[in-house]
Design a protein around this motif. Sequence first.
Motif, PDB file in Angstrom:
ATOM      1  N   THR A   1      -4.365  -2.532   0.955  1.00  0.00           N
ATOM      2  CA  THR A   1      -4.603  -1.215   0.372  1.00  0.00           C
ATOM      3  C   THR A   1      -5.679  -0.398   1.083  1.00  0.00           C
ATOM      4  O   THR A   1      -5.854   0.772   0.768  1.00  0.00           O
ATOM      5  CB  THR A   1      -5.005  -1.339  -1.116  1.00  0.00           C
ATOM      6  OG1 THR A   1      -6.242  -2.046  -1.209  1.00  0.00           O
ATOM      7  CG2 THR A   1      -3.929  -2.080  -1.915  1.00  0.00           C
ATOM      8  N   ASP A   2      -6.372  -1.000   2.039  1.00  0.00           N
ATOM      9  CA  ASP A   2      -7.449  -0.264   2.712  1.00  0.00           C
ATOM     10  C   ASP A   2      -7.528  -0.729   4.160  1.00  0.00           C
ATOM     11  O   ASP A   2      -7.999  -1.826   4.452  1.00  0.00           O
ATOM     12  CB  ASP A   2      -8.776  -0.489   2.005  1.00  0.00           C
ATOM     13  CG  ASP A   2      -9.867   0.470   2.475  1.00  0.00           C
ATOM     14  OD1 ASP A   2      -9.828   0.876   3.650  1.00  0.00           O
ATOM     15  OD2 ASP A   2     -10.748   0.814   1.665  1.00  0.00           O
TER      16      ASP A   2
ATOM     17  N   PRO B   1      -4.200   3.591   1.641  1.00  0.00           N
ATOM     18  CA  PRO B   1      -3.478   3.957   0.416  1.00  0.00           C
ATOM     19  C   PRO B   1      -4.325   3.859  -0.842  1.00  0.00           C
ATOM     20  O   PRO B   1      -3.972   4.451  -1.865  1.00  0.00           O
ATOM     21  CB  PRO B   1      -2.314   2.961   0.378  1.00  0.00           C
ATOM     22  CG  PRO B   1      -2.704   1.854   1.299  1.00  0.00           C
ATOM     23  CD  PRO B   1      -3.562   2.468   2.358  1.00  0.00           C
ATOM     24  N   THR B   2      -5.446   3.168  -0.774  1.00  0.00           N
ATOM     25  CA  THR B   2      -6.328   3.100  -1.941  1.00  0.00           C
ATOM     26  C   THR B   2      -6.792   4.490  -2.369  1.00  0.00           C
ATOM     27  O   THR B   2      -7.095   4.717  -3.550  1.00  0.00           O
ATOM     28  CB  THR B   2      -7.544   2.201  -1.644  1.00  0.00           C
ATOM     29  OG1 THR B   2      -8.284   1.970  -2.853  1.00  0.00           O
ATOM     30  CG2 THR B   2      -8.448   2.791  -0.572  1.00  0.00           C
TER      31      THR B   2
ATOM     32  N   SER C   1      -8.506  -1.105  -5.778  1.00  0.00           N
ATOM     33  CA  SER C   1      -7.410  -0.138  -5.930  1.00  0.00           C
ATOM     34  C   SER C   1      -6.848  -0.182  -7.341  1.00  0.00           C
ATOM     35  O   SER C   1      -6.544   0.861  -7.935  1.00  0.00           O
ATOM     36  CB  SER C   1      -6.305  -0.437  -4.908  1.00  0.00           C
ATOM     37  OG  SER C   1      -6.786  -0.287  -3.594  1.00  0.00           O
TER      38      SER C   1
ATOM     39  N   GLY D   1       0.818  -1.208   0.000  1.00  0.00           N
ATOM     40  CA  GLY D   1       0.000   0.000   0.000  1.00  0.00           C
ATOM     41  C   GLY D   1       0.849   1.254   0.000  1.00  0.00           C
ATOM     42  O   GLY D   1       0.544   2.225  -0.705  1.00  0.00           O
TER      43      GLY D   1
ATOM     44  N   LEU E   1       1.927   2.797  -3.374  1.00  0.00           N
ATOM     45  CA  LEU E   1       0.930   3.562  -4.121  1.00  0.00           C
ATOM     46  C   LEU E   1       0.973   5.028  -3.689  1.00  0.00           C
ATOM     47  O   LEU E   1       0.952   5.941  -4.530  1.00  0.00           O
ATOM     48  CB  LEU E   1      -0.462   2.994  -3.891  1.00  0.00           C
ATOM     49  CG  LEU E   1      -0.726   1.579  -4.401  1.00  0.00           C
ATOM     50  CD1 LEU E   1      -2.123   1.130  -3.981  1.00  0.00           C
ATOM     51  CD2 LEU E   1      -0.583   1.508  -5.916  1.00  0.00           C
TER      52      LEU E   1
ATOM     53  N   SER F   1       3.251  -3.909  -6.485  1.00  0.00           N
ATOM     54  CA  SER F   1       2.491  -4.015  -5.242  1.00  0.00           C
ATOM     55  C   SER F   1       2.035  -5.469  -5.084  1.00  0.00           C
ATOM     56  O   SER F   1       1.103  -5.915  -5.743  1.00  0.00           O
ATOM     57  CB  SER F   1       1.286  -3.062  -5.293  1.00  0.00           C
ATOM     58  OG  SER F   1       0.516  -3.142  -4.120  1.00  0.00           O
TER      59      SER F   1
ATOM     60  N   ALA G   1      -7.696  -4.882  -2.923  1.00  0.00           N
ATOM     61  CA  ALA G   1      -6.620  -4.687  -3.895  1.00  0.00           C
ATOM     62  C   ALA G   1      -7.184  -4.556  -5.307  1.00  0.00           C
ATOM     63  O   ALA G   1      -6.712  -3.733  -6.099  1.00  0.00           O
ATOM     64  CB  ALA G   1      -5.632  -5.836  -3.822  1.00  0.00           C
TER      65      ALA G   1
ATOM     66  N   PHE H   1      -0.108  -5.110  -9.836  1.00  0.00           N
ATOM     67  CA  PHE H   1      -0.683  -5.667  -8.613  1.00  0.00           C
ATOM     68  C   PHE H   1      -0.604  -7.187  -8.703  1.00  0.00           C
ATOM     69  O   PHE H   1      -1.006  -7.774  -9.714  1.00  0.00           O
ATOM     70  CB  PHE H   1      -2.154  -5.271  -8.458  1.00  0.00           C
ATOM     71  CG  PHE H   1      -2.392  -3.852  -8.022  1.00  0.00           C
ATOM     72  CD1 PHE H   1      -2.530  -3.535  -6.680  1.00  0.00           C
ATOM     73  CD2 PHE H   1      -2.509  -2.840  -8.956  1.00  0.00           C
ATOM     74  CE1 PHE H   1      -2.773  -2.226  -6.285  1.00  0.00           C
ATOM     75  CE2 PHE H   1      -2.751  -1.536  -8.573  1.00  0.00           C
ATOM     76  CZ  PHE H   1      -2.885  -1.227  -7.228  1.00  0.00           C
TER      77      PHE H   1
ATOM     78  N   PRO I   1      -0.981  -6.822  -1.543  1.00  0.00           N
ATOM     79  CA  PRO I   1      -1.001  -5.552  -0.818  1.00  0.00           C
ATOM     80  C   PRO I   1      -2.186  -5.390   0.122  1.00  0.00           C
ATOM     81  O   PRO I   1      -3.298  -5.871  -0.129  1.00  0.00           O
ATOM     82  CB  PRO I   1      -1.091  -4.532  -1.954  1.00  0.00           C
ATOM     83  CG  PRO I   1      -1.879  -5.241  -3.013  1.00  0.00           C
ATOM     84  CD  PRO I   1      -1.416  -6.679  -2.938  1.00  0.00           C
TER      85      PRO I   1
ATOM     86  N   ALA J   1      -4.574   5.760  -5.133  1.00  0.00           N
ATOM     87  CA  ALA J   1      -4.416   4.974  -6.363  1.00  0.00           C
ATOM     88  C   ALA J   1      -4.794   5.767  -7.611  1.00  0.00           C
ATOM     89  O   ALA J   1      -4.148   5.636  -8.661  1.00  0.00           O
ATOM     90  CB  ALA J   1      -5.239   3.689  -6.276  1.00  0.00           C
TER      91      ALA J   1
END
Length: 316
Positions: free
Chosen positions: A141-142, A229-230, A259, A119, A122, A136, A256, A242, A139, A233
């Motif tokens: 991501t959220d 981190p999403t 994202s 994450g 990104l 990534s 993911a 990814f 990952p 993106a």
Amino acid sequence: MTTEITFLSRGTQCAAWHLPARVNTLAGSAGRPAVVMAHGFACTRDSGLLGYAEAFADAGIDTLLFDYRGFGASEGTPRQDVSFRRQRQDYHAAVAAARRLPGVDPDRIIVWGTSYSGGHVLAVAAQDPRIAAVISMTPATDGLVTLAHAARRGGIGHLARAISHLGLDVVRALARRTPHHVPVFGLPGSAAMIITTAESIDAITSIAGPTWRNEVCARTALEIGLNRPTTFAGRVSCPVLFQVGSIDSIAPPAAARRSAEKVESGAQLLEYPIDHFDVYEGPWQKQAVGDQLRFLSEILTSQPMPDHERHSPAVG
């Protein structure tokens, strides 16, 4: 040859390994490309990442593999305190250090991350438009989705224990006392930050390096849900790969996928029928690194890797 180097992040010394490219296949007029990489959450550079770094060096890509402040061989206190903001700062500092390496093209820097750092990369790429590409892998991501997943997995009892330990650590921090730590990984019923299976714990310990510690400041739980981190993106303009485990029990694969859909430049999404830790050794490690090298070959040269040199296609 692997060289031990250091760089400063916000005035604190971070430890890194520099693996120079072993061939000049990808060298251009401005120099060689370089990959900057770090582990996820509370893991260290000596835990399952060197195989990836060696593969990049063999392919003609310099690699900078570093420890975050407060972890492994890097300086910084408190120890074992995961802060996504500080870890992203460390990535930016590592990128700056990679751009200063002899013979490296400062405009062909790839940021590589796995799990929590999958994450981070990104966000780093969204904030640094000079980044050439992002990898990534499995990952997270959220953080909100990850927290919800962890709550379902651990149950109400785990949530209550986490709140209790978090409160104790916050009180100790306010009193300027040493942190209160909890395990990073543990079985159901434990005080661990991440509840997982015996199989996953075996996988973790099999790759763990000598500097890794299965503990983290309990206050870390406050930040996980804030790490999203999403949301970055859609601002990433460079190529992104990814690599998602379709049965990942720690980093929810649906997050993911969402994202990947947001990436402005159009991300490549590869899925594998694997769990979270299957990418660090064995056949799935070879599959993952082979796909990464193909991705980078297609970006960094005008001559993509021939079909007969590619690994078998991933599922998904």
